[in-house]
Scaffold this motif. Structure first.
Motif, short mmCIF file in Angstrom:
data_model
loop_
_atom_site.label_atom_id
_atom_site.label_comp_id
_atom_site.label_asym_id
_atom_site.label_seq_id
_atom_site.Cartn_x
_atom_site.Cartn_y
_atom_site.Cartn_z
N MET A 204 0.81 -1.21 0.00
CA MET A 204 0.00 0.00 0.00
C MET A 204 0.85 1.26 0.00
O MET A 204 0.45 2.29 -0.56
CB MET A 204 -0.96 -0.02 1.19
CG MET A 204 -2.07 -1.04 1.06
SD MET A 204 -3.13 -1.14 2.52
CE MET A 204 -2.20 -2.36 3.47
N ASN A 205 2.00 1.20 0.62
CA ASN A 205 2.90 2.36 0.65
C ASN A 205 3.38 2.68 -0.76
O ASN A 205 3.31 3.83 -1.21
CB ASN A 205 4.08 2.06 1.57
CG ASN A 205 4.95 3.29 1.80
OD1 ASN A 205 4.53 4.43 1.57
ND2 ASN A 205 6.17 3.07 2.25
N SER A 208 0.50 3.95 -2.94
CA SER A 208 0.12 5.32 -2.56
C SER A 208 1.15 6.33 -3.06
O SER A 208 0.79 7.41 -3.55
CB SER A 208 -0.02 5.42 -1.04
OG SER A 208 -1.03 4.56 -0.57
N LYS A 209 2.43 6.00 -2.94
CA LYS A 209 3.47 6.93 -3.40
C LYS A 209 3.38 7.14 -4.90
O LYS A 209 3.53 8.28 -5.39
CB LYS A 209 4.85 6.39 -3.02
CG LYS A 209 5.20 6.56 -1.55
CD LYS A 209 6.60 6.08 -1.25
CE LYS A 209 6.96 6.32 0.22
NZ LYS A 209 8.33 5.84 0.54
N LYS A 212 0.39 9.37 -5.62
CA LYS A 212 0.65 10.77 -5.30
C LYS A 212 1.58 11.42 -6.32
O LYS A 212 1.40 12.59 -6.67
CB LYS A 212 1.26 10.88 -3.90
CG LYS A 212 0.37 10.43 -2.76
CD LYS A 212 -0.92 11.24 -2.66
CE LYS A 212 -2.11 10.48 -3.22
NZ LYS A 212 -3.38 11.22 -3.13
N VAL A 218 -6.11 7.86 -4.03
CA VAL A 218 -5.96 6.43 -3.73
C VAL A 218 -6.75 6.07 -2.47
O VAL A 218 -6.72 6.79 -1.46
CB VAL A 218 -4.48 6.04 -3.57
CG1 VAL A 218 -3.81 6.80 -2.42
CG2 VAL A 218 -4.32 4.54 -3.39
N LEU A 233 -1.52 4.42 7.50
CA LEU A 233 -2.26 5.10 6.45
C LEU A 233 -1.88 6.57 6.33
O LEU A 233 -1.76 7.11 5.22
CB LEU A 233 -3.76 4.97 6.68
CG LEU A 233 -4.35 3.56 6.68
CD1 LEU A 233 -5.88 3.63 6.70
CD2 LEU A 233 -3.87 2.73 5.50
N TRP A 236 1.64 6.90 4.81
CA TRP A 236 1.66 6.43 3.42
C TRP A 236 0.97 7.41 2.47
O TRP A 236 1.09 7.28 1.25
CB TRP A 236 0.98 5.07 3.31
CG TRP A 236 1.70 3.96 4.02
CD1 TRP A 236 3.00 3.95 4.43
CD2 TRP A 236 1.15 2.69 4.40
NE1 TRP A 236 3.31 2.76 5.05
CE2 TRP A 236 2.18 1.96 5.05
CE3 TRP A 236 -0.11 2.09 4.27
CZ2 TRP A 236 1.99 0.68 5.55
CZ3 TRP A 236 -0.30 0.83 4.77
CH2 TRP A 236 0.74 0.12 5.40
N VAL A 238 -2.34 7.78 2.15
CA VAL A 238 -3.61 7.26 1.66
C VAL A 238 -4.68 8.33 1.81
O VAL A 238 -4.76 9.02 2.83
CB VAL A 238 -4.01 5.99 2.45
CG1 VAL A 238 -5.40 5.51 2.05
CG2 VAL A 238 -2.96 4.89 2.24
N ASP A 239 -5.51 8.50 0.80
CA ASP A 239 -6.56 9.52 0.86
C ASP A 239 -7.74 9.06 1.71
O ASP A 239 -8.25 9.84 2.54
CB ASP A 239 -7.03 9.87 -0.55
CG ASP A 239 -5.96 10.61 -1.34
OD1 ASP A 239 -5.59 11.72 -0.94
OD2 ASP A 239 -5.49 10.06 -2.35
N HIS A 262 -7.78 11.13 5.24
CA HIS A 262 -6.52 11.80 5.58
C HIS A 262 -6.76 13.21 6.12
O HIS A 262 -7.69 13.91 5.69
CB HIS A 262 -5.61 11.86 4.35
CG HIS A 262 -4.18 12.13 4.69
ND1 HIS A 262 -3.71 13.40 4.96
CD2 HIS A 262 -3.12 11.30 4.83
CE1 HIS A 262 -2.42 13.35 5.25
NE2 HIS A 262 -2.03 12.07 5.18
#
Length: 426
Positions: A204-205, A208-209, A212, A218, A233, A236, A238-239, A262
């Motif tokens: 997930m990291n 997400s990166k 972005k 995401v 979260l 990372w 995450v939205d 977030h």
């Protein structure tokens, strides 16, 4: 993970249980029984077992209801108008978030629809959604209906990341390449945290990166991730995310979901959202006036008032997680799935009969092994059920086993291996 040399013997399993710092948590749960003997319960990925403390937590609110009636909303240690608030600290810890970013509410599917109102905002060429192929059906239906609502065809608007030929799980580099190749078309990336069918833990990291870096929203469905693996979260980026609480969070069938939003969206008045009075500024809520003013953070997505009894059961389990520690649970989870994998390979040498389709690296999976059994899988599953193994059958030919660290033991795995020996015989 500890470098332990496994042995498929009752003595080894007993020693592992004796050395397990979490061993006493098993006694804090009701283990179902058949014929006076506890079953081997490997189904926590569908429904977690009941903590013994649940009845005590529920009885407090039932007693308040009996004695106070409607006044219970405003009286007691936790007035019912604040019923969701005690869960925030534990949820924040499990999700790697601030208390502002999380709230327990509704059900997972309802929450995903509500969040997509805010975060799926197609504009011009950027209208597509990237998800994994074979996502949980409810997620598939939600994505289909959302893109149709905006006037798009699901066949064109939804891009599915698929494993390579003859592979069962996705490679992270393939997911990231899909993001890069569709960066000008994607309005949203919506993935599972842990894939329900294969048990694969997605990075997930990294996802997400990459999202972005390409200015793409995401979100994650964490139904099989929360309470299963440590999450971060906020860090990372995450939205948004949502989850259910009845699997690894052991909060009861159909119990309350939760959301993460977030912190950067805490005071965003421009985001569209479906409003309800519980998401309105609580300082003015009972003025009963027109004009919605959302609360800060995730609470601004609340619609209805809190499910008090459901939250009581939820809290009973969350308090156990606070005592056990998610990092400790994750360590035991990796040991349990590794021992289960070892037991299967020691017992079944014919890989044509049984194939583990979950990632073989413990850090790349949740506490689940999915077994692909060609031709006679349902017969094997029924044999296990007769031998008091509670597992999960998924069409067309997969059996999911989830040795859950909060209440499963190494002895469970050893006993299962003895049942496994005879189950693939013709």
């Amino acid at each position: 993970m500890d470098n332990i040399e496994f042995s498929l013997t009752p003595e080894f399993a007993h020693k592992m249980d004796q050395d397990d710092p979490l061993r006493d948590f098993r006694n804090k749960f009701y283990i179902p029984e058949k014929n006076g003997k506890q079953v081997i319960y490997f189904c926590g990925n569908s429904l977690g077992l009941q903590p013994r403390s649940v009845s005590d937590y529920l009885s407090k609110d039932l007693e308040k209801w009996a004695k106070k009636g409607v006044d219970g909303h405003f009286e007691g240690d936790v007035p019912w108008i604040d019923a969701r608030k005690p869960s925030k600290a534990q949820l924040a810890n499990l999700l790697g978030a601030s208390e502002l970013e999380v709230v327990a509410m509704n059900s997972l599917s309802v929450n995903l629809h509500l969040l997509m109102v805010s975060f799926y905002r197609p504009k011009g060429k950027k209208y597509k959604i990237l998800t994994e192929a074979g996502a949980f059906p409810s997620d598939q239906y939600i994505l289909e209906s959302q893109v149709k609502y905006h006037g798009f065809s699901p066949d064109k608007a939804i891009i599915e990341a698929k494993p390579r030929p003859n592979e069962h799980v996705l490679r992270t580099e393939d997911i990231l390449e899909l993001i890069r190749s569709h960066k000008d078309d994607l309005a949203l990336i919506m993935f599972s945290g842990v894939q329900y069918y294969t048990g694969q833990l997605f990075d997930m990291n990294a996802i997400s990166k990459e999202a972005k870096a390409n200015n793409i929203i995401v979100g994650f469905d964490l139904a099989h991730a929360v309470g299963n693996i440590p999450l971060q979260l906020h860090d990372w980026g995450v939205d948004f995310a949502t989850w259910c609480s009845y699997k690894y969070l052991n909060s009861g069938p159909g119990n309350v979901s939760g959301i993460f939003v977030h912190q950067k969206y805490s005071n965003d008045n421009q985001l569209p959202r479906f409003a309800g009075w519980w998401g309105h500024n609580e300082e003015e809520r009972f003025k009963m006036e027109k004009g919605f003013k959302h609360m800060q953070g995730a609470d601004g997505w609340l619609v209805s008032n809190d499910n008090v009894l459901g939250l009581a059961a939820h809290q009973a389990s969350l308090d156990l997680f606070a005592k056990a520690g998610i990092e400790n649970l994750r360590r035991k989870s990796q040991l349990l799935t590794s021992y289960l994998e070892f037991a299967i390979r020691e017992t079944i040498s014919d890989t044509n009969s049984l194939e583990i389709i979950t990632p073989l690296k413990p850090t790349d999976r949740g506490c689940q092994l999915s077994l692909l059994i060609q031709n006679k899988g349902k017969r094997v599953f029924d044999f296990w059920i007769e031998k008091d193994v509670v597992a999960d059958w998924r069409n067309p030919n997969v059996i999911r086993l989830a040795p859950t660290p909060m209440y499963n033991s190494f002895q469970d795995v050893y006993e299962f291996s003895q049942i496994l020996k005879n189950s693939l015989n013709d």
